[in-house]
Structures are given as C-alpha cells and as structure tokens.
Scaffold this active site. Structure first.
Site, mmCIF file in Angstrom:
data_model
loop_
_atom_site.group_PDB
_atom_site.id
_atom_site.type_symbol
_atom_site.label_atom_id
_atom_site.label_comp_id
_atom_site.label_asym_id
_atom_site.label_seq_id
_atom_site.Cartn_x
_atom_site.Cartn_y
_atom_site.Cartn_z
ATOM 1 N N GLY A 111 0.808 -1.224 0.000
ATOM 2 C CA GLY A 111 0.000 0.000 0.000
ATOM 3 C C GLY A 111 0.839 1.271 0.000
ATOM 4 N N GLU A 114 1.755 1.758 -3.552
ATOM 5 C CA GLU A 114 0.498 2.161 -4.220
ATOM 6 C C GLU A 114 0.153 3.623 -3.911
ATOM 7 O OE1 GLU A 114 -1.426 -1.272 -2.489
ATOM 8 O OE2 GLU A 114 -1.898 -2.054 -4.486
ATOM 9 N N GLU A 134 2.814 -8.364 -1.707
ATOM 10 C CA GLU A 134 1.581 -9.001 -1.228
ATOM 11 C C GLU A 134 1.555 -10.515 -1.435
ATOM 12 O OE1 GLU A 134 1.692 -6.126 -2.852
ATOM 13 O OE2 GLU A 134 0.265 -4.716 -1.999
HETATM 14 N N1 CO8 Z 1 1.848 -3.886 8.939
HETATM 15 C C1 CO8 Z 1 1.933 -3.898 10.298
HETATM 16 N N2 CO8 Z 1 3.078 -3.751 10.974
HETATM 17 C C2 CO8 Z 1 4.210 -3.579 10.251
HETATM 18 C C3 CO8 Z 1 4.200 -3.543 8.852
HETATM 19 C C4 CO8 Z 1 2.947 -3.695 8.201
HETATM 20 N N3 CO8 Z 1 2.850 -3.629 6.871
HETATM 21 N N4 CO8 Z 1 5.473 -3.375 8.425
HETATM 22 C C5 CO8 Z 1 6.238 -3.295 9.530
HETATM 23 N N5 CO8 Z 1 5.483 -3.417 10.623
HETATM 24 C C6 CO8 Z 1 5.927 -3.391 12.026
HETATM 25 C C7 CO8 Z 1 6.609 -4.695 12.421
HETATM 26 O O1 CO8 Z 1 5.647 -5.669 12.756
HETATM 27 C C8 CO8 Z 1 7.441 -4.228 13.594
HETATM 28 O O2 CO8 Z 1 6.601 -4.111 14.711
HETATM 29 P P1 CO8 Z 1 7.145 -4.602 16.173
HETATM 30 O O3 CO8 Z 1 8.327 -3.705 16.466
HETATM 31 O O4 CO8 Z 1 5.976 -4.337 17.072
HETATM 32 O O5 CO8 Z 1 7.532 -6.017 16.029
HETATM 33 C C9 CO8 Z 1 7.874 -2.820 13.192
HETATM 34 O O6 CO8 Z 1 6.941 -2.405 12.179
HETATM 35 C C10 CO8 Z 1 9.257 -2.760 12.605
HETATM 36 O O7 CO8 Z 1 9.328 -3.689 11.543
HETATM 37 P P2 CO8 Z 1 10.471 -4.810 11.408
HETATM 38 O O8 CO8 Z 1 10.970 -5.190 12.765
HETATM 39 O O9 CO8 Z 1 9.923 -5.901 10.542
HETATM 40 O O10 CO8 Z 1 11.596 -3.984 10.651
HETATM 41 P P3 CO8 Z 1 12.706 -4.583 9.679
HETATM 42 O O11 CO8 Z 1 13.662 -3.461 9.435
HETATM 43 O O12 CO8 Z 1 13.257 -5.845 10.196
HETATM 44 O O13 CO8 Z 1 11.934 -4.902 8.307
HETATM 45 C C11 CO8 Z 1 10.368 -4.466 6.514
HETATM 46 C C12 CO8 Z 1 11.350 -3.863 7.564
HETATM 47 C C13 CO8 Z 1 11.192 -5.239 5.465
HETATM 48 C C14 CO8 Z 1 9.666 -3.308 5.853
HETATM 49 C C15 CO8 Z 1 9.381 -5.422 7.226
HETATM 50 O O14 CO8 Z 1 8.811 -4.746 8.333
HETATM 51 C C16 CO8 Z 1 8.284 -5.904 6.358
HETATM 52 O O15 CO8 Z 1 8.500 -6.780 5.548
HETATM 53 N N6 CO8 Z 1 7.059 -5.347 6.515
HETATM 54 C C17 CO8 Z 1 5.885 -5.782 5.804
HETATM 55 C C18 CO8 Z 1 5.926 -5.286 4.360
HETATM 56 C C19 CO8 Z 1 4.707 -5.784 3.597
HETATM 57 O O16 CO8 Z 1 4.499 -6.959 3.416
HETATM 58 N N7 CO8 Z 1 3.870 -4.835 3.115
HETATM 59 C C20 CO8 Z 1 2.692 -5.138 2.369
HETATM 60 C C21 CO8 Z 1 1.502 -5.249 3.275
HETATM 61 S S1 CO8 Z 1 0.037 -5.793 2.419
HETATM 62 C C22 CO8 Z 1 -0.514 -4.426 1.594
HETATM 63 O O17 CO8 Z 1 0.065 -3.370 1.644
HETATM 64 C C23 CO8 Z 1 -1.761 -4.592 0.779
HETATM 65 C C24 CO8 Z 1 -2.354 -3.225 0.337
HETATM 66 C C25 CO8 Z 1 -3.741 -3.383 -0.228
HETATM 67 C C26 CO8 Z 1 -4.724 -3.846 0.821
HETATM 68 C C27 CO8 Z 1 -6.115 -3.877 0.272
HETATM 69 C C28 CO8 Z 1 -7.173 -4.404 1.240
HETATM 70 C C29 CO8 Z 1 -7.016 -3.973 2.678
#
Ligand code: CO8
Length: 260
Positions: A111, A114, A134
């Site tokens: 997102g 996007e 995704e």
């Molecule tokens: N959602 C919720 N929490 C998140 C997200 C997320 N997308 N990304 C990061 N966080 C949180 C982590 O859970 C973590 O929380 P906590 O400290 O409480 O454990 C905190 O942010 C820090 O993240 P990381 O420890 O994972 O940090 P890193 O430096 O190790 O990694 C990354 C960074 C690579 C960005 C990793 O956090 C990651 O892969 N995040 C998810 C990325 C992802 O998959 N994004 C796509 C999500 S789906 C989407 O966007 C669909 C859009 C359309 C939806 C339509 C219908 C609703």
C-alpha cells in the site's frame, strides 16, 4: 479534524502530509486511511493550499504497506470493501485538481508503493525501497498496484514485481521509471518543496488542466484524449492568466498570474 496517525502542516501554500506511525513503519490501518481522506478533502477545498507532499515519519519508512494486523479473519466482503475504500482514498489524490508529490523516504511497500503511485510525481531518497510484496502474504495488491504499476512501468515489469514480491532499490526504481528523481535523504523534502514552488509559479489553471488532461487522457483512446486536450486548450484561452502569461513573454517581463 484532529489527526492521530498523520501530521498535516501547511507552509507557503504547500500541505505536507506525514504518515506518522513510525513504530509500525507507517503502515496504513483503517484510521490512517480515514485521516488521509479527510486531509485530502481539506487540501482540495482550502484555497490557500496549492499543492501537497506526502512523506513518512522517521528515516526508515515512507509506508511499509497496509497494516497486516487487519488481514487475519478478514472475509471476502470485508476484503473487497477495504480495497475499494483504499482505492477511493488514492483516487482522490490522483484525480484531485492539485499537484501531489510523493517524497519517498524509505520503504514504500504494498500500500506504500500504491500510495506513491497515486501521487503525480515521485521523488525518492537514496535509501528508499519499493515493492509489491503481497504475494508473500498470500494476497494481491488491493490499492491499485496491479493497475498503476503496469501503467507506470509496463505490464512486464509490473508482473515481475507483483509475481515475485521482490523489493527494488531507489536507483532501480528510477531506471524503470517508477520514480522521477533520487536524492540524498537529507535533501529529499527540500527538493520536493522546490519542485512544488516551481509549479506554483506557473499559471494555476494551466497546472490544473495539465493534471486533468494527463490523468484522464491516459485512460482514453488517443483520438478522444486529443479532443479533451483541445477543449481544455480552448478553456484556458478564456483565462486572464493566458493574456498575462503571453503578454508578459512579449513584453519581456515576468508573469504575475492571478489564477483567473
Ligand atoms: N503492517 C503492520 N506492521 C508492520 C508492517 C505492516 N505492513 N510493516 C512493519 N510493521 C511493524 C513490524 O511488525 C514491527 O513491529 P514490532 O516492532 O511491534 O515487532 C515494526 O513495524 C518494525 O518492523 P520490522 O521489525 O519488521 O523492521 P525490519 O527493518 O526488520 O523490516 C520491513 C522492515 C522489510 C519493511 C518489514 O517490516 C516488512 O516486511 N514489513 C511488511 C511489508 C509488507 O508486506 N507490506 C505489504 C503489506 S500488504 C498491503 O500493503 C496490501 C495493500 C492493499 C490492501 C487492500 C485491502 C485492505
């Protein structure tokens, strides 16, 4: 409206919208999407705001995607409604009459990518990373990724990114045309503001019509899109700014546009 998940600052006609959930890498939950919608309604309606910049809080993330906590337990109707609501918010950004620049200061995933693509121009910090991951979650892009990415970089590259979930660096995003320019992180916001100021110095109606003709025309066949351009050329000829801009050139002086 009081905002809890975004910051809205208006400086010299530029609205700076900062997604402000740094602990979750600025992931978009439902409340944030609602606040984004409210902010862009305000931006659209406020005559003192001429353009906007979207960025993320902190130095690590622009927006790391939709908030994944929302997905487990989501049923088909909820999923479609979520996607439609998010698309509605991003359409409001793309199809509004005011320039919106994405200042991508870190991860722009799902997102987040996007949201950046719904903006009219994308500037990236050198640490920015882009992707549509995704499929790694067993879902597909839902805030326009399959459509805007294909329109920006072509179907082949969009499919490669959406099918693998690969994350690319700012330089690669620049090479494939996903971002306009890459800057050192410390300069990013100033460069985005400079760009806004340059556009604000031009004829305001002309700016609005360029946005409209490019955004709408891209979705039409060439013949109809050229007609749309000709009609807007005609309308802009009726403005005081057209007289001022052309006379200023002929009189060898800077133009003073009124927006009328
Ligand atoms: N959602 C919720 N929490 C998140 C997200 C997320 N997308 N990304 C990061 N966080 C949180 C982590 O859970 C973590 O929380 P906590 O400290 O409480 O454990 C905190 O942010 C820090 O993240 P990381 O420890 O994972 O940090 P890193 O430096 O190790 O990694 C990354 C960074 C690579 C960005 C990793 O956090 C990651 O892969 N995040 C998810 C990325 C992802 O998959 N994004 C796509 C999500 S789906 C989407 O966007 C669909 C859009 C359309 C939806 C339509 C219908 C609703």
């Amino acid at each position: 409206m009081d905002y809890e998940n975004i910051l809205l600052n208006i400086e010299d006609g530029i609205a700076i919208v900062t997604i402000n959930r740094p602990k979750a890498l600025n992931a978009l939950n439902a409340a944030t999407m609602n606040e984004l919608k409210a902010a862009f309604t305000r931006i659209q309606e406020d005559p003192n705001v001429k353009c906007a910049i979207i960025t993320g809080s902190g130095e690590k993330a622009f927006i790391a995607g939709a908030d994944i906590n929302q997905f487990p337990g989501m049923n088909a109707v909820m999923g479609a409604e979520f996607a439609l609501h998010g698309q509605d918010v991003l359409n409001q950004i793309q199809f509004g009459s005011k320039l919106v620049v994405a200042a991508v200061n870190g991860f722009a995933l799902g997102g987040g990518c996007e949201t950046a693509m719904a903006c009219h121009v994308r500037f990236a910090a050198d640490n920015a990373k882009f992707g549509q991951p995704e499929v790694s979650l067993g879902i597909i892009p839902g805030y326009g990724g399959t459509q805007r990415l294909a329109r920006l970089v072509g179907a082949g590259r969009a499919l490669e990114l959406c099918l693998t979930g690969d994350v690319i660096k700012a330089e690669e995003a620049h090479r494939i045309g996903l971002v306009n320019k890459v800057y050192p992180q410390a300069e990013l916001l100033d460069k985005a503001k400079e760009f806004c100021q340059k556009v604000m110095s031009k004829g305001p109606k002309a700016t609005e019509f360029v946005l409209y003709c490019v955004n709408r025309g891209m979705e039409m066949n060439l013949y109809d899109a050229l007609r749309l351009e000709a009609q807007h050329f005609g309308i802009v000829c009726a403005t005081e700014d057209m007289q001022e801009g052309t006379n200023a050139f002929l009189e060898k002086r800077p133009a003073k546009f009124s927006g009328k």
